[in-house]
Design a protein around this motif. Structure first.
Motif, PDB file in Angstrom:
ATOM      1  N   TYR A  95      -5.165   6.940   2.040  1.00  8.64           N
ATOM      2  CA  TYR A  95      -4.261   6.008   2.464  1.00  8.64           C
ATOM      3  C   TYR A  95      -3.812   5.999   4.119  1.00  8.64           C
ATOM      4  N   ALA A  96      -4.219   7.229   4.645  1.00  7.92           N
ATOM      5  CA  ALA A  96      -3.716   7.241   6.270  1.00  7.92           C
ATOM      6  C   ALA A  96      -5.021   7.133   6.910  1.00  7.92           C
ATOM      7  N   ALA A 122      -2.028  14.414   7.524  1.00  6.08           N
ATOM      8  CA  ALA A 122      -2.630  13.784   6.567  1.00  6.08           C
ATOM      9  C   ALA A 122      -4.455  13.816   6.762  1.00  6.08           C
ATOM     10  N   ASP A 132       5.308  15.528  -2.902  1.00  2.00           N
ATOM     11  CA  ASP A 132       4.641  16.353  -1.859  1.00  2.00           C
ATOM     12  C   ASP A 132       3.131  15.718  -1.853  1.00  2.00           C
ATOM     13  N   GLU A 133       2.679  15.048  -2.830  1.00  2.00           N
ATOM     14  CA  GLU A 133       1.253  14.621  -2.730  1.00  2.00           C
ATOM     15  C   GLU A 133       1.518  13.170  -2.050  1.00  2.00           C
ATOM     16  N   ARG A 151       0.843  -1.167  -0.038  1.00  2.00           N
ATOM     17  CA  ARG A 151      -0.052  -0.044   0.093  1.00  2.00           C
ATOM     18  C   ARG A 151       0.773   1.204   0.003  1.00  2.00           C
ATOM     19  N   ALA A 152       2.011   1.102   0.802  1.00  2.00           N
ATOM     20  CA  ALA A 152       2.812   2.394   0.890  1.00  2.00           C
ATOM     21  C   ALA A 152       3.483   2.568  -0.425  1.00  2.00           C
ATOM     22  N   ARG A 156       3.605  12.564   0.421  1.00  2.00           N
ATOM     23  CA  ARG A 156       3.517  12.900   1.984  1.00  2.00           C
ATOM     24  C   ARG A 156       2.142  13.375   2.548  1.00  2.00           C
ATOM     25  N   SER A 157       1.536  14.167   1.604  1.00  2.00           N
ATOM     26  CA  SER A 157       0.280  14.827   2.094  1.00  2.00           C
ATOM     27  C   SER A 157      -0.896  13.734   2.495  1.00  2.00           C
ATOM     28  N   VAL A 158      -0.890  12.319   1.696  1.00  2.26           N
ATOM     29  CA  VAL A 158      -1.720  11.509   1.973  1.00  2.26           C
ATOM     30  C   VAL A 158      -1.337  10.655   3.165  1.00  2.26           C
ATOM     31  N   GLY A 159      -0.264  10.879   3.713  1.00  2.00           N
ATOM     32  CA  GLY A 159       0.406  10.489   4.986  1.00  2.00           C
ATOM     33  C   GLY A 159       1.481   9.351   4.919  1.00  2.00           C
ATOM     34  N   LEU A 160       2.003   9.373   3.935  1.00  2.00           N
ATOM     35  CA  LEU A 160       3.083   8.513   3.471  1.00  2.00           C
ATOM     36  C   LEU A 160       4.388   9.049   4.065  1.00  2.00           C
ATOM     37  N   SER A 161       5.222   8.330   5.093  1.00  2.00           N
ATOM     38  CA  SER A 161       6.496   8.650   5.279  1.00  2.00           C
ATOM     39  C   SER A 161       7.643   8.209   4.333  1.00  2.00           C
ATOM     40  N   LEU A 182      -6.626   6.656  -2.997  1.00  3.51           N
ATOM     41  CA  LEU A 182      -5.336   6.624  -2.168  1.00  3.51           C
ATOM     42  C   LEU A 182      -5.248   7.887  -1.409  1.00  3.51           C
ATOM     43  N   ALA A 185       3.463  12.342   9.695  1.00  4.76           N
ATOM     44  CA  ALA A 185       2.805  12.499   8.207  1.00  4.76           C
ATOM     45  C   ALA A 185       1.303  11.982   8.327  1.00  4.76           C
ATOM     46  N   GLN A 210     -10.109  12.768   0.985  1.00  3.27           N
ATOM     47  CA  GLN A 210      -9.091  12.764   1.963  1.00  3.27           C
ATOM     48  C   GLN A 210      -9.617  13.880   3.198  1.00  3.27           C
ATOM     49  N   ASP A 265       1.964   1.752  -3.617  1.00  3.60           N
ATOM     50  CA  ASP A 265       1.154   2.342  -4.240  1.00  3.60           C
ATOM     51  C   ASP A 265       0.862   3.975  -4.029  1.00  3.60           C
ATOM     52  N   ALA A 266       1.006   4.295  -2.718  1.00  2.19           N
ATOM     53  CA  ALA A 266       1.040   5.646  -2.405  1.00  2.19           C
ATOM     54  C   ALA A 266       2.133   6.493  -2.972  1.00  2.19           C
TER      55      ALA A 266
END
Lengths: 331, 253
Positions: free
Chosen positions: B105-106, B78, A221-222, A211-212, A224-229, B102, B74, B150, A214-215
């Motif tokens: 995601y979080a 999010a 920037d995008e 999943r990571a 990171r903005s969905v919560g990916l480190s 996506l 992060a 999101q 995929d993100a």
């Protein structure tokens, strides 16, 4: 189950069936000293040779293919592979250096039993250099990574040639065969066990990061903005790909194109989701390497068993060109 | 619940020390649409990237609902901020629906939120098409749908030129959607070049030039003709339409 789930299941079943066929063929194909081919279950006294070759082929194919998936996700570039970043050449340089040191110090046989270690050391050393030189504005820059990887790979290639030049002529043949890629029927149990364990755990870890990955196909920037480190993920992908490649190179030498072609074959069947793609690519890698090993059992041009690298390159080269011409090599 | 920028300065190392942002102090409030305006290289995108945590300010800080953004991981960011970049990128052949997914995601998966986002951006008809095969304008709508899926209740939505490649109809649809989200309590901050659109949709404006804040406040105050001419180097005019409202028209340099 939705449409994507059905596609994943169907693709995985097809790959499992093909991998099983390739594995069975590798065990039952029998070529006598006169070159006659027959299908027969091997006699117990040499059956282990074929099982060893099968285990080596499966380990190498799955390792290189998984490494390819990880690097393609890392670079957002479907044409990336362990060879592009110099990881393969770095691991080969590690093994070659161990061979040379073993020869100079009179411990020629020692390198074979511990070749995963020098391969890993070579791969990690190259990755460290590539990683440091690819930093731009405090981040790992995928474009710089490819450029630095190509250059470091060329330098490692030159050092390998230097070592080949320095070893006595008696060792040249052995080195040349190793550099062309081979699937040995006898290999130190420790090397196979270590590489096998690395492959199995690498596939499990990589699948869990699906999943990571995929993100991570989103822009930096995008993503990171969905919560990916993203930084942590990139380090994991980098290290995991290096370890898997090192294990494969230690067993069989540098075998090209598996890390590039197997992920694409799996993508054609399953689509872009990384969670099912990782095990699917590993299966495709097994099919490619074990299938190539089967082919070299069958095809005899009168000069002994051909190096497996010839088969993977003959399949992979045209496939690479096809990817470029059809645009499937673009993101 | 707000976005507060406190004394933010940012220098890119590769520019040899020139600051892209210099001591910026601004606030964005929930329920309001704030337009970030300025010529090229004024610092609009850099400011947004500092707010979403993609850049660490050289000096100053960004407070997200009172907490420094640098202290938020992060996942937490999010849940509070959704972001639409200037150039959409998805380096895989995911379908439109999969790209929108996506955005979660979080966050817990929510088919209802995905379906709603697709509907709001009028993407149901192309939900199964691969993202790379879409036009840039369609990709921008998908990216906005991903951010909308999101966006949490009372969250912050930051957009960098989100409609630059959209046709007029879809640009208006997106503007109406942003207004609806703001009315529902979201903080909407949008960097844009279209001053006419900004004048018609924004409640507040931040006007930047050369990394400095020229003016911040209600749109009617910030978009003073004289000030805009000084900043952008072209003439502007407010034109009254038959319906009674006024539109900002840009002229020649």
């Amino acid at each position: 189950m939705n449409g994507a789930g059905r596609r994943h299941l169907r693709g995985l079943l097809i790959l499992v069936c093909l991998a099983t066929v390739a594995a069975v063929l590798r065990i039952v194909i029998d070529r006598d000293p006169e070159g006659h081919i027959a299908l027969a279950w091997p006699k117990p006294e040499y059956a282990w040779l074929r099982w060893t070759a099968l285990a080596v082929g499966a380990t190498v194919g799955s390792s290189l293919a998984t490494s390819g998936v990880l690097l393609q996700a890392l670079l957002r570039n479907p044409l990336a592979s362990p060879a592009i970043l110099g990881i393969t050449t770095g691991a080969a340089l590690g093994v070659m250096t161990a061979m040379y040191v073993g020869h100079v110090t009179g411990m020629d046989s020692a390198w074979t039993s511990t070749s995963v270690t020098p391969a890993l050391a070579g791969a990690l050393a190259v990755m460290g250099v590539v990683y440091m030189l690819s930093q731009r504005r405090g981040r790992l820059d995928p474009v710089s990574l490819v450029l630095v990887g190509v250059i470091v790979s060329a330098v490692c290639g030159a050092l390998i040639m230097l070592l080949q030049h320095l070893v006595p002529s008696g060792l040249h043949g052995e080195i040349l065969r190793w550099m062309m890629g081979r699937i040995p029927e006898a290999t130190p149990a420790m090397s196979l066990a270590v590489a096998g364990a690395m492959a199995a755990s690498g596939i499990v870890i990589a699948t869990s990061m699906g999943r990571a990955m995929d993100a991570a196909t989103l822009g930096d920037d995008e993503a990171r903005s969905v919560g990916l480190s993203l930084g942590a993920l990139r380090i994991w992908l980098f290290l995991l790909a290096g370890a898997l490649t090192a294990g494969a190179v230690a067993l069989c030498g540098p075998i090209g194109f598996v890390g590039l072609i197997a992920p694409h074959a799996a993508r054609l069947l399953l689509g872009p989701h990384h969670t099912p793609l990782v095990p699917a690519a590993a299966l495709a890698g097994i099919i490619l390497v074990v299938g190539s090993d089967v082919a070299r059992q069958v095809i005899d041009l009168g000069a002994g068993r051909m190096p497996i690298g010839i088969f993977t390159a003959l399949i992979g080269g045209p496939a690479f060109i096809w990817l470029l011409l059809t645009g499937r090599g673009q993101a | 619940m707000s976005v507060a920028v406190r004394g933010v300065t940012h220098r890119y190392r590769h520019t040899g020390g020139d600051a892209a942002l210099r001591g910026i102090n601004v606030d964005a409030a929930p329920g309001r649409i704030t337009a970030v305006l300025g010529p090229n290289a004024a610092g609009k995108s850099t400011l947004l990237r500092c707010v979403i945590g993609a850049l660490t300010p050289t000096a100053g800080c960004v407070l997200i609902d009172g907490t420094p953004a640098s202290e938020l991981d992060a996942g937490t960011l999010a849940r509070r901020i959704a972001y639409v970049p200037q150039r959409p990128l998805v380096a895989a052949a995911f379908t439109v629906r999969e790209v929108v997914e996506l955005g979660r995601y979080a966050l817990p998966a929510s088919r209802r939120r995905i379906d709603l986002a697709l509907e709001q951006l009028q993407l149901q008809g192309i939900a199964d098409r691969p993202f790379p095969l879409l036009s840039v304008g369609q990709q921008q709508r998908v990216t906005l749908a991903r951010a909308v899926a999101q966006l949490s209740s009372g969250g912050h939505l930051l957009l960098d030129e989100p409609a630059s490649a959209m046709d007029l109809y879809h640009a208006h649809t997106c503007a109406a959607l942003l207004r609806r989200l703001a009315d529902e309590g979201a903080t909407v901050v949008i960097a844009m070049h279209d001053l006419t659109a900004a004048a018609s949709m924004a409640d507040e404006c931040w006007l930047l030039r050369d990394g400095r804040l020229v003016a911040a406040g209600p749109t009617s105050e910030v978009m003073d003709i004289q000030r805009l001419q000084e900043v952008f180097g072209v003439e502007f005019e407010w034109v009254r339409r038959p319906g009674g409202d006024s539109v900002l028209i840009a002229g020649s340099p």
